[in-house]
Design a protein around this motif. Structure first.
Motif, PDB file in Angstrom:
ATOM      1  N   LEU A  25      46.332 -24.188  -9.707  1.00  0.00           N
ATOM      2  CA  LEU A  25      44.870 -24.210  -9.638  1.00  0.00           C
ATOM      3  C   LEU A  25      44.312 -25.444 -10.325  1.00  0.00           C
ATOM      4  O   LEU A  25      43.376 -26.080  -9.829  1.00  0.00           O
ATOM      5  CB  LEU A  25      44.284 -22.945 -10.267  1.00  0.00           C
ATOM      6  N   PHE A  29      41.981 -28.120  -8.472  1.00  0.00           N
ATOM      7  CA  PHE A  29      40.590 -28.313  -8.888  1.00  0.00           C
ATOM      8  C   PHE A  29      40.402 -29.479  -9.858  1.00  0.00           C
ATOM      9  O   PHE A  29      39.267 -29.870 -10.133  1.00  0.00           O
ATOM     10  CB  PHE A  29      40.039 -27.025  -9.498  1.00  0.00           C
ATOM     11  N   VAL A  35      38.396 -25.148 -12.621  1.00  0.00           N
ATOM     12  CA  VAL A  35      38.839 -23.883 -12.039  1.00  0.00           C
ATOM     13  C   VAL A  35      37.845 -22.785 -12.397  1.00  0.00           C
ATOM     14  O   VAL A  35      37.383 -22.031 -11.530  1.00  0.00           O
ATOM     15  CB  VAL A  35      40.250 -23.485 -12.541  1.00  0.00           C
ATOM     16  N   ARG A  43      37.817 -20.369  -5.179  1.00  0.00           N
ATOM     17  CA  ARG A  43      39.001 -19.856  -5.873  1.00  0.00           C
ATOM     18  C   ARG A  43      39.675 -18.765  -5.056  1.00  0.00           C
ATOM     19  O   ARG A  43      40.902 -18.654  -5.043  1.00  0.00           O
ATOM     20  CB  ARG A  43      38.625 -19.302  -7.238  1.00  0.00           C
ATOM     21  N   ARG A  46      42.705 -19.251  -2.706  1.00  0.00           N
ATOM     22  CA  ARG A  46      44.026 -19.508  -3.270  1.00  0.00           C
ATOM     23  C   ARG A  46      44.586 -18.362  -4.097  1.00  0.00           C
ATOM     24  O   ARG A  46      45.706 -18.443  -4.569  1.00  0.00           O
ATOM     25  CB  ARG A  46      43.972 -20.757  -4.142  1.00  0.00           C
ATOM     26  N   ALA A  52      41.029 -13.493  -8.486  1.00  0.00           N
ATOM     27  CA  ALA A  52      39.745 -14.177  -8.319  1.00  0.00           C
ATOM     28  C   ALA A  52      38.651 -13.456  -9.103  1.00  0.00           C
ATOM     29  O   ALA A  52      37.821 -14.089  -9.752  1.00  0.00           O
ATOM     30  CB  ALA A  52      39.386 -14.270  -6.839  1.00  0.00           C
ATOM     31  N   ILE A  55      39.031 -14.137 -12.884  1.00  0.00           N
ATOM     32  CA  ILE A  55      38.489 -15.452 -13.248  1.00  0.00           C
ATOM     33  C   ILE A  55      36.968 -15.403 -13.254  1.00  0.00           C
ATOM     34  O   ILE A  55      36.319 -15.986 -14.116  1.00  0.00           O
ATOM     35  CB  ILE A  55      39.028 -16.553 -12.316  1.00  0.00           C
ATOM     36  N   GLU A  56      36.388 -14.704 -12.305  1.00  0.00           N
ATOM     37  CA  GLU A  56      34.927 -14.593 -12.267  1.00  0.00           C
ATOM     38  C   GLU A  56      34.406 -13.906 -13.532  1.00  0.00           C
ATOM     39  O   GLU A  56      33.399 -14.317 -14.105  1.00  0.00           O
ATOM     40  CB  GLU A  56      34.491 -13.833 -11.015  1.00  0.00           C
ATOM     41  N   ARG A  59      34.635 -16.330 -16.339  1.00  0.00           N
ATOM     42  CA  ARG A  59      33.588 -17.342 -16.189  1.00  0.00           C
ATOM     43  C   ARG A  59      32.249 -16.829 -16.698  1.00  0.00           C
ATOM     44  O   ARG A  59      31.490 -17.548 -17.333  1.00  0.00           O
ATOM     45  CB  ARG A  59      33.480 -17.734 -14.721  1.00  0.00           C
TER      46      ARG A  59
END
Length: 71
Positions: A25, A29, A35, A43, A46, A52, A55-56, A59
């Motif tokens: 990643l 990115f 990323v 995202r 992949r 995903a 990661i959200e 974030r």
């Protein structure tokens, strides 16, 4: 703390994200911060939906700086 270091720590702490996946990643990115900053759709192409989503969540509520500050 450096933003890139914090982003790498966040990626490393994500359950289910293997080191090789994180590295790929970052290659795609450009940086770990990118990323985490990429939109979910980019995202999601992949990653599995679960990764995903993880990661959200990272974030929207970054924990690495707080965890490292408490260490």
């Amino acid at each position: 703390m450096d933003e890139e270091v914090a982003a790498r720590v966040e990626l490393a702490c994500l359950p289910g994200l293997r080191r090789a996946q994180a590295q790929r990643l970052i290659e795609v990115f450009g940086t770990a911060a990118a990323v985490l900053g990429a939109d979910a759709k980019a995202r999601g192409v992949r990653l599995s939906p679960a990764l995903a989503a993880a990661i959200e969540r990272a974030r929207s509520a970054p924990a690495a700086p707080r965890l490292l500050a408490d260490a």
